[in-house]
Design an enzyme around this catalytic site. Structure first.
Site, PDB file in Angstrom:
ATOM      1  N   LYS A  87     -14.426  24.038 -12.850  1.00  0.00           N
ATOM      2  CA  LYS A  87     -13.889  24.914 -11.794  1.00  0.00           C
ATOM      3  C   LYS A  87     -14.274  24.542 -10.370  1.00  0.00           C
ATOM      4  CE  LYS A  87     -17.779  28.091 -11.949  1.00  0.00           C
ATOM      5  NZ  LYS A  87     -18.280  29.429 -11.812  1.00  0.00           N
ATOM      6  N   SER A 127      -5.968  31.150 -11.254  1.00  0.00           N
ATOM      7  CA  SER A 127      -6.761  31.303 -10.029  1.00  0.00           C
ATOM      8  C   SER A 127      -5.859  31.521  -8.833  1.00  0.00           C
ATOM      9  CB  SER A 127      -7.572  30.019  -9.838  1.00  0.00           C
ATOM     10  OG  SER A 127      -8.112  29.954  -8.551  1.00  0.00           O
ATOM     11  N   TYR A 151      -8.328  20.252  -9.298  1.00  0.00           N
ATOM     12  CA  TYR A 151      -8.602  21.540  -9.943  1.00  0.00           C
ATOM     13  C   TYR A 151      -7.381  22.451  -9.854  1.00  0.00           C
ATOM     14  CZ  TYR A 151     -10.231  26.285 -10.691  1.00  0.00           C
ATOM     15  OH  TYR A 151     -10.330  27.571 -11.147  1.00  0.00           O
ATOM     16  N   LYS A 155      -4.607  23.924 -12.803  1.00  0.00           N
ATOM     17  CA  LYS A 155      -4.221  25.322 -13.069  1.00  0.00           C
ATOM     18  C   LYS A 155      -2.696  25.483 -12.988  1.00  0.00           C
ATOM     19  CE  LYS A 155      -8.286  27.123 -13.796  1.00  0.00           C
ATOM     20  NZ  LYS A 155      -8.692  27.605 -15.120  1.00  0.00           N
ATOM     21  N   ASN A 200     -21.540  25.692  -4.149  1.00  0.00           N
ATOM     22  CA  ASN A 200     -20.450  25.512  -3.178  1.00  0.00           C
ATOM     23  C   ASN A 200     -19.919  26.850  -2.701  1.00  0.00           C
ATOM     24  OD1 ASN A 200     -20.200  22.605  -3.313  1.00  0.00           O
ATOM     25  ND2 ASN A 200     -19.519  22.947  -5.417  1.00  0.00           N
ATOM     26  N   ARG A 294     -14.931  24.159   7.029  1.00  0.00           N
ATOM     27  CA  ARG A 294     -15.005  23.271   5.872  1.00  0.00           C
ATOM     28  C   ARG A 294     -13.595  22.740   5.602  1.00  0.00           C
ATOM     29  NH1 ARG A 294     -17.202  25.864   0.272  1.00  0.00           N
ATOM     30  NH2 ARG A 294     -15.335  27.140   0.538  1.00  0.00           N
ATOM     31  N   PRO A 295     -13.444  21.405   5.490  1.00  0.00           N
ATOM     32  CA  PRO A 295     -12.096  20.869   5.273  1.00  0.00           C
ATOM     33  C   PRO A 295     -11.449  21.491   4.033  1.00  0.00           C
ATOM     34  CG  PRO A 295     -13.653  19.086   5.676  1.00  0.00           C
ATOM     35  CD  PRO A 295     -14.459  20.340   5.556  1.00  0.00           C
TER      36      PRO A 295
END
Ligand code: NAD
Ligand code: WQD
Length: 336
Positions: A87, A127, A151, A155, A200, A294-295
């Protein structure tokens, strides 16, 4: 819902373990299959401590189709909740094949075993990542989907595989649940999220930084078009999320078909609001500093929860205060 036997893949993980507790408390028998890649088998003992009943634990990989067929033919399983998967968005960019193999390959393996065993009821962990950068909020289930990393792509693929399967075999009963940002822990302090290495996600980093285990929390960006400039998300208590799975199983028992439902609170909360609430509820100071964005992050993301309310009769009950209190209790219990 009638009591039955539920197979839970990834059941020793964060969301799976909380769901196992509710299923056992509702009287179901639970079988957990997990390869322990991101969890500890001690969780099974803790589940038993909390609810007085124990799931049957089978260590194994969801890509092992014969193992799954064996389980499904030897136990009277009526439905599967499929949490098992990888994930971490950043990690998925570094090891994409692992992500596609585990998430997509694992799902195909599970579906094949279910098909061969005549088990046709599935609740799948999707998600909010499938919405990419949404054009507006709150996000409805019929919004366009997109992915910018392996990721998210995994999904999307699994969602598509499930819809293709349902088109070809309409007898399947499938719930695709799109979680927003799960946080919090069991109120006992016995189970919670235990990320390997540097977290993270916001809440585990925040609790570890507050406990003195990490450096200051970096608040990623204060120049977003949001009320205080920091990113806004729909944080949802893991216990509410777990409850959504029980509601989905209940719904599928009565209403065959395939449904796709957001599981969120419907409230957008900024990073600074999380910090302030955490400090107020837990009487502590969160060490933080504002840094660059954050990119890959988006400004705002929260759910339209009407479908979950209307179809499943479900809504999130825990407050942000509860989420902050339970996350901190879990962090402190881990330090003994
Ligand atoms: P988690 O890592 O705590 O749980 C996943 C479990 O799957 C772990 O116990 C891991 O050991 C197991 N697993 C991994 N690969 C496996 C394999 N090949 N075979 C068997 N078991 C395997 O994660 P979580 O937060 O509980 O997430 C559960 C599901 O929900 C995942 O599919 C995830 O993508 C999805 N999801 C999570 C979030 C989130 O922020 N936590 C948000 C949206 C969706
Ligand atoms: C939340 C907010 C950050 C860490 C991720 C996945 C998504 C889904 C949920 C699985 C953002 C800020 C964070 C930090 C910060 N998971 N932040 N400092 O990015 O919304 O979603 O988890 O399906 O797919 O991408 O969650 O917890 O990382 O970030 O300021 O150290 O906190 O910028 O605004 P995110 P998050």
């Amino acid at each position: 819902m009638d009591t039955s036997t539920i197979l839970v893949t990834g059941g020793t993980g964060y969301i799976g373990s909380h769901t196992c507790i509710l299923l056992l408390e509702a009287g179901h028998d639970v079988i957990v299959v997990d390869n322990l890649r991101n969890s500890d088998v001690a969780v099974i003992d803790r589940i038993e401590t909390i609810c007085g009943r124990r799931p049957l634990f089978i260590e194994g990989d969801v890509r092992d189709t014969p193992l799954l067929e064996d389980i499904l033919s030897n136990h009277p399983v009526t439905a599967v909740i499929h949490f098992a998967g990888l994930k971490a968005v950043g990690e998925s960019v570094s090891i994409p094949l692992d992500y596609y193999s585990t998430n997509v390959g694992g799902s195909i393996s599970l579906l094949t075993a279910m098909q061969n065993s005549g088990v046709h009821t599935l609740v799948f962990s999707s998600s909010c990542t499938v919405y990419g950068d949404p054009a507006s909020v709150p996000i409805r289930e019929d919004f366009p989907r997109s992915a910018t990393n392996p990721y998210g792509a995994s999904k999307l693929m699994i969602e598509d595989i499930l819809s293709g399967l349902h088109t070809s075999e309409p007898g399947w009963q499938i719930a695709r649940l799109r979680y927003f940002n799960p946080v919090g822990a069991h109120e006992s302090g016995l189970i919670g999220e235990d990320p390997i290495g540097t977290p993270n996600n916001l809440m585990p980093y925040l609790t570890q930084a507050t406990a003195g285990l990490r450096g200051e929390l970096n608040v990623f960006g204060s120049d977003y078009e949001t009320p205080d400039g920091t990113g806004v998300r729909d944080y949802i208590h893991v216990a509410d999320l777990a409850n959504g799975h029980v509601a989905a199983l209940d719904y599928l028992e009565k209403q065959p078909g395939m449904v796709t439902v957001n599981l969120g609170t419907g409230n957008g909360v900024s990073v600074l609001e999380v910090i302030r609430t955490f400090e107020a509820v837990n009487q502590c100071k969160v060490p933080y500093r504002i840094v660059d964005r954050r990119p890959g992050d988006i400004a705002r993301c929260w759910a339209d929860t009407r479908l979950a309310n209307d179809l499943l009769g479900w809504k999130a009950l825990h407050s942000l205060e509860d989420m902050c209190r339970d996350s901190w209790r879990w962090q402190q219990s881990q330090q003994g």
